[in-house]
Design a protein around this motif. Sequence first.
Motif, PDB file in Angstrom:
ATOM      1  N   ARG A   1       0.894  -1.246  -0.086  1.00 15.56           N
ATOM      2  CA  ARG A   1       0.042   0.074   0.069  1.00 15.56           C
ATOM      3  C   ARG A   1       0.967   1.246  -0.152  1.00 15.56           C
ATOM      4  O   ARG A   1       0.515   2.161  -0.593  1.00 15.56           O
ATOM      5  CB  ARG A   1      -1.057   0.061   1.224  1.00 15.56           C
ATOM      6  CG  ARG A   1      -2.234  -0.953   1.222  1.00 15.56           C
ATOM      7  CD  ARG A   1      -3.169  -0.620   2.042  1.00 15.56           C
ATOM      8  NE  ARG A   1      -4.140  -1.693   2.150  1.00 15.56           N
ATOM      9  CZ  ARG A   1      -5.212  -1.644   0.988  1.00 15.56           C
ATOM     10  NH1 ARG A   1      -5.253  -0.925   0.098  1.00 15.56           N
ATOM     11  NH2 ARG A   1      -6.015  -2.725   1.315  1.00 15.56           N
TER      12      ARG A   1
ATOM     13  N   ARG B   1       0.709   4.194  -2.765  1.00 15.05           N
ATOM     14  CA  ARG B   1       0.546   5.481  -2.418  1.00 15.05           C
ATOM     15  C   ARG B   1       1.732   6.423  -2.735  1.00 15.05           C
ATOM     16  O   ARG B   1       1.559   7.650  -3.377  1.00 15.05           O
ATOM     17  CB  ARG B   1       0.871   5.794  -0.681  1.00 15.05           C
ATOM     18  CG  ARG B   1      -0.478   5.283  -0.012  1.00 15.05           C
ATOM     19  CD  ARG B   1      -0.230   5.252   1.333  1.00 15.05           C
ATOM     20  NE  ARG B   1      -0.668   6.712   1.946  1.00 15.05           N
ATOM     21  CZ  ARG B   1      -0.419   6.780   3.192  1.00 15.05           C
ATOM     22  NH1 ARG B   1      -0.117   5.884   4.015  1.00 15.05           N
ATOM     23  NH2 ARG B   1      -0.634   8.121   3.608  1.00 15.05           N
TER      24      ARG B   1
ATOM     25  N   LEU C   1      -6.467   3.089  -4.919  1.00 16.45           N
ATOM     26  CA  LEU C   1      -6.652   3.049  -3.581  1.00 16.45           C
ATOM     27  C   LEU C   1      -7.906   4.039  -3.273  1.00 16.45           C
ATOM     28  O   LEU C   1      -8.091   5.092  -3.731  1.00 16.45           O
ATOM     29  CB  LEU C   1      -5.232   3.787  -2.894  1.00 16.45           C
ATOM     30  CG  LEU C   1      -3.923   2.981  -3.021  1.00 16.45           C
ATOM     31  CD1 LEU C   1      -2.931   3.784  -2.362  1.00 16.45           C
ATOM     32  CD2 LEU C   1      -4.201   1.874  -2.078  1.00 16.45           C
TER      33      LEU C   1
ATOM     34  N   GLU D   1      -6.895   6.237   1.988  1.00 12.29           N
ATOM     35  CA  GLU D   1      -5.513   5.580   2.111  1.00 12.29           C
ATOM     36  C   GLU D   1      -4.488   6.282   1.136  1.00 12.29           C
ATOM     37  O   GLU D   1      -3.484   5.988   1.210  1.00 12.29           O
ATOM     38  CB  GLU D   1      -5.461   4.054   1.406  1.00 12.29           C
ATOM     39  CG  GLU D   1      -6.345   3.199   2.402  1.00 12.29           C
ATOM     40  CD  GLU D   1      -6.461   1.727   2.254  1.00 12.29           C
ATOM     41  OE1 GLU D   1      -5.605   1.574   1.366  1.00 12.29           O
ATOM     42  OE2 GLU D   1      -7.295   1.074   2.590  1.00 12.29           O
TER      43      GLU D   1
END
Length: 133
Positions: A6, A10, A96, A100
């Motif tokens: 994740r 990002r 995402l 997030e």
Amino acid sequence: MVDARRLRFRCVDAGAYALVVTAIVFGIGAALAMLLGVSPLLGAKWFMFVVGFALFAYSGFKLRPTPLWKDDDESTREPVGIQAAVARALPASYHLPASERFSIGAKLFIASLSVLVTSFVMEVVFGVAIQAP
């Protein structure tokens, strides 16, 4: 603990946003320079320098924490404008939820650094500078 996958997504999202903002600022600067009869690269470099510092200052304000008395939950907002275009351009596997992603302040900060570094590289590496007569 932060999930590495994740975090990578990002960073890709923020990097893509910074790349798009840098390209837009470069394009606007080059177009304005051509309208003014100046070298497009020189005009874009100066425009990027000025806009980069303006974005840097604005992102500093956006990075401030939300006051306790303010009831604005930014994490529930869906991206709009350039953020939405970048989110749509990324592959579906990199999608995402808005909660997030990095905040808009963080994305603007990264974009401002990208714009300033590009302006610096244009001058130092590629020699885009005002020539002495």
